[in-house]
Scaffold this motif. Structure first.
Motif, short mmCIF file in Angstrom:
data_model
loop_
_atom_site.label_atom_id
_atom_site.label_comp_id
_atom_site.label_asym_id
_atom_site.label_seq_id
_atom_site.Cartn_x
_atom_site.Cartn_y
_atom_site.Cartn_z
N LEU A 47 -3.90 2.01 -3.83
CA LEU A 47 -5.01 2.77 -4.40
C LEU A 47 -5.17 2.48 -5.88
O LEU A 47 -6.29 2.33 -6.38
CB LEU A 47 -4.78 4.27 -4.14
N GLN A 48 -4.04 2.38 -6.58
CA GLN A 48 -4.10 2.08 -8.01
C GLN A 48 -4.69 0.68 -8.24
O GLN A 48 -5.50 0.47 -9.15
CB GLN A 48 -2.69 2.17 -8.60
N HIS A 49 -4.28 -0.25 -7.41
CA HIS A 49 -4.82 -1.60 -7.52
C HIS A 49 -6.32 -1.62 -7.21
O HIS A 49 -7.10 -2.36 -7.84
CB HIS A 49 -4.07 -2.53 -6.55
N LEU A 50 -6.73 -0.75 -6.25
CA LEU A 50 -8.14 -0.67 -5.89
C LEU A 50 -8.97 -0.09 -7.03
O LEU A 50 -10.07 -0.56 -7.33
CB LEU A 50 -8.29 0.18 -4.63
N GLU A 51 -8.44 0.93 -7.72
CA GLU A 51 -9.15 1.54 -8.83
C GLU A 51 -9.35 0.56 -9.98
O GLU A 51 -10.30 0.65 -10.74
CB GLU A 51 -8.40 2.78 -9.31
N GLN A 52 -8.44 -0.40 -10.08
CA GLN A 52 -8.54 -1.40 -11.13
C GLN A 52 -9.46 -2.55 -10.75
O GLN A 52 -9.59 -3.52 -11.50
CB GLN A 52 -7.14 -1.95 -11.46
N GLY A 53 -10.10 -2.46 -9.56
CA GLY A 53 -11.05 -3.48 -9.13
C GLY A 53 -10.46 -4.59 -8.31
O GLY A 53 -11.14 -5.58 -8.01
N GLY A 54 -9.18 -4.45 -7.94
CA GLY A 54 -8.54 -5.49 -7.14
C GLY A 54 -8.89 -5.39 -5.66
O GLY A 54 -9.37 -4.37 -5.17
N LEU A 55 -8.59 -6.50 -4.96
CA LEU A 55 -8.83 -6.55 -3.51
C LEU A 55 -7.59 -6.03 -2.79
O LEU A 55 -6.47 -6.47 -3.05
CB LEU A 55 -9.12 -7.98 -3.07
N VAL A 56 -7.81 -5.09 -1.86
CA VAL A 56 -6.72 -4.50 -1.09
C VAL A 56 -6.96 -4.78 0.39
O VAL A 56 -8.06 -4.48 0.89
CB VAL A 56 -6.60 -2.98 -1.34
N VAL A 57 -5.94 -5.33 1.04
CA VAL A 57 -5.99 -5.60 2.48
C VAL A 57 -4.92 -4.75 3.17
O VAL A 57 -3.76 -4.69 2.71
CB VAL A 57 -5.76 -7.09 2.79
N THR A 58 -5.30 -4.04 4.21
CA THR A 58 -4.33 -3.20 4.92
C THR A 58 -3.22 -4.05 5.54
O THR A 58 -3.36 -5.27 5.73
CB THR A 58 -5.03 -2.39 6.02
N ASP A 59 -2.11 -3.38 5.86
CA ASP A 59 -0.94 -4.09 6.40
C ASP A 59 -1.25 -4.83 7.69
O ASP A 59 -0.68 -5.90 7.95
CB ASP A 59 0.21 -3.09 6.62
N ASP A 60 -2.11 -4.25 8.53
CA ASP A 60 -2.43 -4.91 9.79
C ASP A 60 -3.56 -5.92 9.65
O ASP A 60 -3.99 -6.52 10.65
CB ASP A 60 -2.79 -3.88 10.86
N ALA A 61 -4.06 -6.11 8.41
CA ALA A 61 -5.11 -7.09 8.12
C ALA A 61 -6.40 -6.80 8.88
O ALA A 61 -7.19 -7.70 9.13
CB ALA A 61 -4.64 -8.52 8.42
N HIS A 62 -6.65 -5.53 9.21
CA HIS A 62 -7.87 -5.16 9.93
C HIS A 62 -8.99 -4.70 8.99
O HIS A 62 -10.16 -4.67 9.39
CB HIS A 62 -7.57 -4.05 10.94
N PHE A 63 -8.63 -4.30 7.75
CA PHE A 63 -9.62 -3.80 6.80
C PHE A 63 -9.34 -4.42 5.43
O PHE A 63 -8.18 -4.72 5.09
CB PHE A 63 -9.56 -2.27 6.68
#
Length: 442
Positions: free
Chosen positions: A106-122
């Motif tokens: 979430l912190q990485h997302l707030e900074q504008g980074g790309l976040v991929v879930t552990d199962d790579a589905h989202f």
């Protein structure tokens, strides 16, 4: 209509093949699945990095598209983009993201980074200059209107398993199944040889691997047949040829006269007569043993157990009885056997028990599983476990007896084998030996 023996035989082959085939397929699938799982675990990080690299390009293009579009028109843009992608594209408020992501993500997302879930589905990435998050996925559920039925993961799994099963079952059928079939045929040949059918023909085998075994069994059957035939001819010839000189000796002994004043001559003459009688009995027993040994099958009929016991009771000489000989009533009313052969075998068992019993012999009949068991118990010294198999061999006597030749129990064994049964000895409840004749409960 009852199924034929051939159909039952082939059904047994098929069940055996199916059992081993299923076990082999299961083991094969477990090994393949374990290998794929280990390989996936080893390559998971590389695949995640590859997915992240691909998504970075897509998110960069989408973010540029949203940046060139007024925020009020983002919903219309999202609907337009949804028609161009095979997976969902949506925009959600930043406040809805925390419950699906880890705090670090979430912190990485707030900074504008790309976040991929552990199962790579989202995949998640914050749109610049806003509190909105662009969400791509679920990638595991593409638009089903654009996917053919054969592209389904479940269909792929079924096809893969089907290919594995066919790839294993066909070689097993054409290779191992044929080997089993030939081995079973040779097993039936060996069983026929064991039962005395030495003229059995060698079965045709299609597997080169077992052809040497077929030839060896065929040669062994031929050699055994020659040996048994020679033994039969020799024993029968000896038994028949000794009858004539024995008859002459008996006639000469009958003509000899010894006076009362010569007790030694009288004793010698009586001993010679006893020896001649014994030799005649030995010759007769040898002929009987040879006759049963060379016969492949004997005719049978259904007999009343009570009638067999009555016939045995009348055959036994009163002078040879022990103090107490009993025939117990039996719940087994009938049995299938050759009457003369059965009476001979049981007569030998009872005579043997009477010679060794101290005071009591008991004859009984019962049913044990698929066998009709006729038991002869005595209260004599019994038979040591080490001698319980050897005692049924021809001319074997554990104790020398003037009335025995070592052929009585051998005849019992032969008669039991010819009926498809067996004979054995164990401990008796009376303290001595229990000789049992086991016949099939037809």
């Amino acid at each position: 209509m009852a199924p034929s023996a051939t159909a039952v035989h082939h059904a047994g082959h098929f069940r055996l093949f199916l059992r081993y085939c299923l076990g082999f397929v299961l083991a094969y699938l477990i090994l393949i699945g374990s290998g794929l799982y280990l390989w996936a675990a080893l390559t998971e990080q590389g695949e995640d990095q590859q997915i992240r690299t691909q998504l970075q390009g897509i998110h960069h293009l989408l973010q540029a598209r949203y940046a060139d579009t007024p925020q009020a028109q983002w919903p219309q843009l999202t609907r337009l983009l949804q028609t161009q992608f095979a997976y969902p594209v949506r925009v959600i408020p930043m406040a809805e993201a925390p419950h699906t992501l880890y705090p670090q993500s979430l912190q990485h997302l707030e900074q504008g980074g790309l976040v991929v879930t552990d199962d790579a589905h989202f995949s998640y990435q914050r749109l610049p200059g806003s509190s909105e998050v662009l969400v791509l996925g679920d990638f595991s559920k593409p638009d089903k209107a654009d996917v053919a039925w054969y592209d389904s993961p479940s269909v792929d799994t079924l096809v893969m398993v089907g290919i594995f099963v066919i790839a294993i079952a066909l070689p097993l059928y054409f290779l191992v199944y044929r080997l089993w079939r030939d081995v079973y045929a040779l097993g039936h040949m060996a069983l026929a040889i064991q039962q005395g059918d030495l003229a059995v023909g060698a079965p045709a085998v299609g597997t080169h691997l077992v052809r040497p075994l077929r030839e060896a069994l065929s040669r062994m059957a031929t050699q055994l047949q020659d040996v048994m035939e020679g033994q039969r001819i020799l024993s029968q010839a000896v038994a028949h040829e000794t009858r004539t000189p024995l008859a002459r000796m008996r006639f000469a002994l009958a003509m000899m006269q010894v006076g009362d004043e010569d007790p030694e001559g009288t004793e010698l003459l009586e001993g010679l007569k006893a020896d001649v009688t014994r030799l005649e009995q030995l010759a007769s027993a040898g002929v009987t043993y040879a006759q049963f040994g060379r016969s492949l099958r004997i005719s049978t009929q259904r007999l009343e157990v009570a009638e067999v016991f009555d016939a045995l009771d009348q055959r036994l000489p009163p002078g040879g009885r022990v103090r107490r000989l009993r025939f117990l009533p039996s719940h087994q009313r009938t049995l299938v056997a050759n009457r003369d052969a059965l009476l001979l075998a049981l007569g030998n068992l009872i005579g043997n028990a009477c010679r060794h019993a101290a005071s009591e012999v008991v004859v009984s009949a019962s049913t044990v599983e698929q066998w009709v068991v006729i038991a002869v118990d005595d209260d004599g010294p019994g038979v040591a476990p080490a001698d319980r198999e050897r005692i049924f061999q021809p001319y074997v006597q554990l104790q020398r007896h003037p009335d025995g030749f070592g052929l009585g129990l051998a005849l019992v064994h032969i008669i039991a084998i010819k009926h498809g049964g067996r004979a054995d000895v164990c401990d008796s409840v009376l303290g001595g030996a229990r000789f049992r004749l086991l016949l099939p409960d037809a």
